[in-house]
Design a protein around this motif. Structure first.
Motif, mmCIF file in Angstrom:
data_model
loop_
_atom_site.group_PDB
_atom_site.id
_atom_site.type_symbol
_atom_site.label_atom_id
_atom_site.label_comp_id
_atom_site.label_asym_id
_atom_site.label_seq_id
_atom_site.Cartn_x
_atom_site.Cartn_y
_atom_site.Cartn_z
ATOM 1 N N GLU A 30 0.799 -1.285 -0.107
ATOM 2 C CA GLU A 30 0.170 -0.022 0.062
ATOM 3 C C GLU A 30 0.886 1.344 -0.083
ATOM 4 O OE1 GLU A 30 -3.174 0.165 -0.553
ATOM 5 O OE2 GLU A 30 -2.979 -1.942 -0.998
ATOM 6 N N GLN A 31 2.064 1.056 0.818
ATOM 7 C CA GLN A 31 2.724 2.304 0.780
ATOM 8 C C GLN A 31 3.493 2.567 -0.549
ATOM 9 O OE1 GLN A 31 5.809 2.446 3.912
ATOM 10 N NE2 GLN A 31 6.856 4.437 2.994
ATOM 11 N N VAL A 32 3.996 1.496 -1.395
ATOM 12 C CA VAL A 32 4.576 1.617 -2.657
ATOM 13 C C VAL A 32 3.372 2.267 -3.522
ATOM 14 C CG1 VAL A 32 4.754 0.221 -4.774
ATOM 15 C CG2 VAL A 32 5.890 -0.525 -2.682
ATOM 16 N N LYS A 33 1.973 1.919 -3.369
ATOM 17 C CA LYS A 33 1.346 2.597 -4.202
ATOM 18 C C LYS A 33 1.027 4.139 -3.917
ATOM 19 C CE LYS A 33 -1.616 -1.495 -4.875
ATOM 20 N NZ LYS A 33 -2.892 -2.433 -4.455
ATOM 21 N N ALA A 34 1.029 4.407 -2.774
ATOM 22 C CA ALA A 34 0.868 5.720 -2.262
ATOM 23 C C ALA A 34 1.984 6.639 -2.571
ATOM 24 C CB ALA A 34 0.565 5.725 -0.365
ATOM 25 N N GLU A 35 3.260 6.117 -2.648
ATOM 26 C CA GLU A 35 4.360 6.853 -3.086
ATOM 27 C C GLU A 35 4.598 6.899 -4.668
ATOM 28 O OE1 GLU A 35 7.590 5.342 -0.661
ATOM 29 O OE2 GLU A 35 6.644 5.914 1.032
ATOM 30 N N GLY A 36 3.503 6.501 -5.255
ATOM 31 C CA GLY A 36 3.738 6.453 -6.853
ATOM 32 C C GLY A 36 4.201 5.153 -7.457
ATOM 33 N N GLY A 37 4.280 4.414 -6.835
ATOM 34 C CA GLY A 37 4.866 3.061 -7.180
ATOM 35 C C GLY A 37 3.766 2.255 -8.180
ATOM 36 N N GLU A 38 4.445 1.239 -8.905
ATOM 37 C CA GLU A 38 3.360 0.264 -9.705
ATOM 38 C C GLU A 38 3.655 -0.871 -9.477
ATOM 39 O OE1 GLU A 38 3.013 -0.577 -14.462
ATOM 40 O OE2 GLU A 38 4.405 1.058 -13.925
ATOM 41 N N ILE A 39 2.845 -1.836 -9.150
ATOM 42 C CA ILE A 39 2.794 -2.993 -8.964
ATOM 43 C C ILE A 39 3.003 -3.905 -10.256
ATOM 44 C CG2 ILE A 39 1.871 -5.306 -7.769
ATOM 45 C CD1 ILE A 39 2.743 -3.040 -5.922
ATOM 46 N N LEU A 40 4.082 -4.393 -10.727
ATOM 47 C CA LEU A 40 4.321 -5.263 -11.980
ATOM 48 C C LEU A 40 3.661 -6.580 -11.970
ATOM 49 C CD1 LEU A 40 8.091 -4.097 -12.802
ATOM 50 C CD2 LEU A 40 5.729 -2.893 -13.454
ATOM 51 N N CYS A 41 3.859 -7.434 -10.825
ATOM 52 C CA CYS A 41 3.313 -8.627 -10.567
ATOM 53 C C CYS A 41 3.161 -8.986 -9.089
ATOM 54 C CB CYS A 41 3.846 -9.520 -11.557
ATOM 55 S SG CYS A 41 5.565 -9.968 -10.691
ATOM 56 N N GLY A 42 2.442 -9.845 -8.846
ATOM 57 C CA GLY A 42 2.054 -10.452 -7.331
ATOM 58 C C GLY A 42 1.448 -9.393 -6.677
ATOM 59 N N GLY A 43 1.589 -9.503 -5.198
ATOM 60 C CA GLY A 43 1.204 -8.666 -4.266
ATOM 61 C C GLY A 43 -0.150 -9.110 -3.649
ATOM 62 N N ARG A 44 -0.799 -10.186 -3.968
ATOM 63 C CA ARG A 44 -1.873 -10.650 -3.528
ATOM 64 C C ARG A 44 -1.705 -11.693 -2.530
ATOM 65 N NH1 ARG A 44 -2.311 -9.611 -9.038
ATOM 66 N NH2 ARG A 44 -1.666 -11.926 -9.674
ATOM 67 N N LEU A 45 -2.843 -11.692 -1.579
ATOM 68 C CA LEU A 45 -2.748 -12.907 -0.737
ATOM 69 C C LEU A 45 -3.368 -14.033 -1.343
ATOM 70 C CD1 LEU A 45 -4.645 -10.928 2.221
ATOM 71 C CD2 LEU A 45 -2.412 -11.562 2.161
ATOM 72 N N ARG A 46 -2.828 -15.149 -0.903
ATOM 73 C CA ARG A 46 -3.248 -16.548 -1.347
ATOM 74 C C ARG A 46 -3.673 -17.360 -0.227
ATOM 75 N NH1 ARG A 46 -0.889 -18.802 -5.955
ATOM 76 N NH2 ARG A 46 -2.091 -20.158 -5.521
ATOM 77 N N PRO A 47 -4.914 -17.087 0.130
ATOM 78 C CA PRO A 47 -5.780 -17.817 1.211
ATOM 79 C C PRO A 47 -6.043 -19.190 0.796
ATOM 80 C CG PRO A 47 -7.128 -16.290 0.119
ATOM 81 C CD PRO A 47 -5.755 -15.953 -0.442
ATOM 82 N N ASP A 48 -6.138 -19.479 -0.597
ATOM 83 C CA ASP A 48 -6.232 -20.874 -0.901
ATOM 84 C C ASP A 48 -5.104 -21.933 -0.758
ATOM 85 O OD1 ASP A 48 -4.813 -19.129 -2.902
ATOM 86 O OD2 ASP A 48 -4.558 -20.832 -4.225
ATOM 87 N N LEU A 49 -3.720 -21.367 -0.156
ATOM 88 C CA LEU A 49 -2.718 -21.868 0.180
ATOM 89 C C LEU A 49 -2.636 -22.054 1.725
ATOM 90 C CD1 LEU A 49 -0.200 -20.927 -2.361
ATOM 91 C CD2 LEU A 49 -1.341 -22.864 -2.363
ATOM 92 N N GLY A 50 -3.198 -21.087 2.232
ATOM 93 C CA GLY A 50 -3.142 -20.854 3.668
ATOM 94 C C GLY A 50 -3.111 -19.425 3.927
ATOM 95 N N PRO A 51 -3.259 -19.050 5.274
ATOM 96 C CA PRO A 51 -3.267 -17.606 5.897
ATOM 97 C C PRO A 51 -1.943 -16.754 5.759
ATOM 98 C CG PRO A 51 -3.195 -19.110 7.691
ATOM 99 C CD PRO A 51 -3.129 -19.824 6.510
ATOM 100 N N GLN A 52 -0.792 -17.239 5.656
ATOM 101 C CA GLN A 52 0.262 -16.733 5.799
ATOM 102 C C GLN A 52 1.045 -16.986 4.204
ATOM 103 O OE1 GLN A 52 0.693 -17.471 10.227
ATOM 104 N NE2 GLN A 52 2.809 -17.560 9.176
ATOM 105 N N PHE A 53 0.315 -17.095 3.151
ATOM 106 C CA PHE A 53 0.941 -17.153 2.000
ATOM 107 C C PHE A 53 0.371 -15.878 1.165
ATOM 108 C CE2 PHE A 53 1.031 -21.702 3.128
ATOM 109 C CZ PHE A 53 2.135 -22.033 2.482
#
Length: 78
Positions: A30-53
């Motif tokens: 979220e700070q990356v986005k707030a500082e003008g950054g761009e998410i190129l890939c990833g950055g999502r939770l994976r609850p299908d694998l478990g709570p800490q993925f």
């Protein structure tokens, strides 16, 4: 990148170590986005694998901001 059971030899990335580490990573994204950054890939939770993925994340920053100078201790690259 194969994400999953860290005891499986074909897994390249397991879960983050604590729920707090997941929170820290998501706050960093979220700070990356707030500082003008761009998410190129990833950055999502994976609850299908478990709570800490979380997917490993690659971001692009236009300049050296505060988040770039902070170690998140998560599967991310800036």
């Amino acid at each position: 990148m194969r994400i999953g059971d860290p005891l499986d030899a074909s897994t390249l990335m397991g879960p983050l170590v604590t729920p707090e580490a997941v929170d820290d990573m998501m706050k960093a994204i979220e700070q990356v986005k707030a500082e003008g950054g761009e998410i190129l890939c990833g950055g999502r939770l994976r609850p299908d694998l478990g709570p800490q993925f979380v997917e490993p994340t690659i971001v692009r920053m236009k300049e050296q901001t505060a988040i770039v100078k902070t170690e998140t201790f998560a599967p991310s690259c800036t």
